[in-house]
Design a protein around this motif. Structure first.
Motif, PDB file in Angstrom:
ATOM      1  N   GLY A  15      20.487   5.305   2.989  1.00 47.64           N
ATOM      2  CA  GLY A  15      20.083   4.080   2.308  1.00 47.64           C
ATOM      3  C   GLY A  15      20.773   3.937   0.964  1.00 47.64           C
ATOM      4  O   GLY A  15      21.244   2.859   0.596  1.00 47.64           O
ATOM      5  N   TYR A  80      18.239  -3.655   8.074  1.00 49.90           N
ATOM      6  CA  TYR A  80      18.355  -3.170   6.700  1.00 49.90           C
ATOM      7  C   TYR A  80      16.996  -3.236   5.997  1.00 49.90           C
ATOM      8  O   TYR A  80      16.572  -2.282   5.348  1.00 49.90           O
ATOM      9  N   LEU A  84      14.550  -0.124   4.525  1.00 49.62           N
ATOM     10  CA  LEU A  84      13.983  -0.083   3.175  1.00 49.62           C
ATOM     11  C   LEU A  84      12.466   0.061   3.222  1.00 49.62           C
ATOM     12  O   LEU A  84      11.873   0.855   2.478  1.00 49.62           O
TER      13      LEU A  84
END
Length: 140
Positions: A15, A80, A84
């Motif tokens: 990440g 994505y 997160l």
């Protein structure tokens, strides 16, 4: 260390790489535009957010936005965002003190069952199992 904690740290590192090493081959102007998109996502991923809303915010056609995002990051916008959210949840679980349902909601998941399924797919354990494993690692 538990193998699950190591896997979590690997995802955390990936990440960070996506956030800080965003496709350096892209022309500067396009890269800067998507740096703004990434920054926006990192500030708002806990909220209800979609590819359509992101494309509207940044003035793109949804299909173009999704293709361009994947070209720049290697992930779809929703993948994505999910990474997160899951990383945030993993950190909150490791910190302790909150119920799994509270963590799920705080990280942007509106459905605790969906959160549990995604967490298990990502880390190989349910959030409760991960918390128990983290607690036992802390107590050693």
């Amino acid at each position: 260390f538990s193998p699950h904690i190591v896997i979590g740290k690997i995802y955390e590192t990936l990440g960070m790489l996506y956030r800080h090493c965003l496709c350096r081959e892209a022309p500067a102007q396009k890269n800067n535009k998507f740096r703004d998109v990434i920054d926006y996502i990192e500030d708002h991923y806990r909220e209800e957010i979609s590819s359509a809303s992101l494309s509207r915010v940044f003035g793109y056609d949804k299909s173009y936005f999704c293709r361009r995002f994947k070209t720049v990051t290697g992930l779809t916008p929703m993948s994505y965002i999910q990474i997160l959210r899951l990383e945030d949840a993993r950190k909150k679980i490791e910190s302790g003190g909150l119920k799994i349902s509270e963590i799920s909601s705080a990280c942007g998941f509106s459905d605790a069952g969906y959160f549990t399924r995604r967490f298990k797919k990502q880390y190989g354990l349910t959030p409760s199992e991960y918390a128990a494993n983290t607690d036992s690692s802390r107590n050693k």
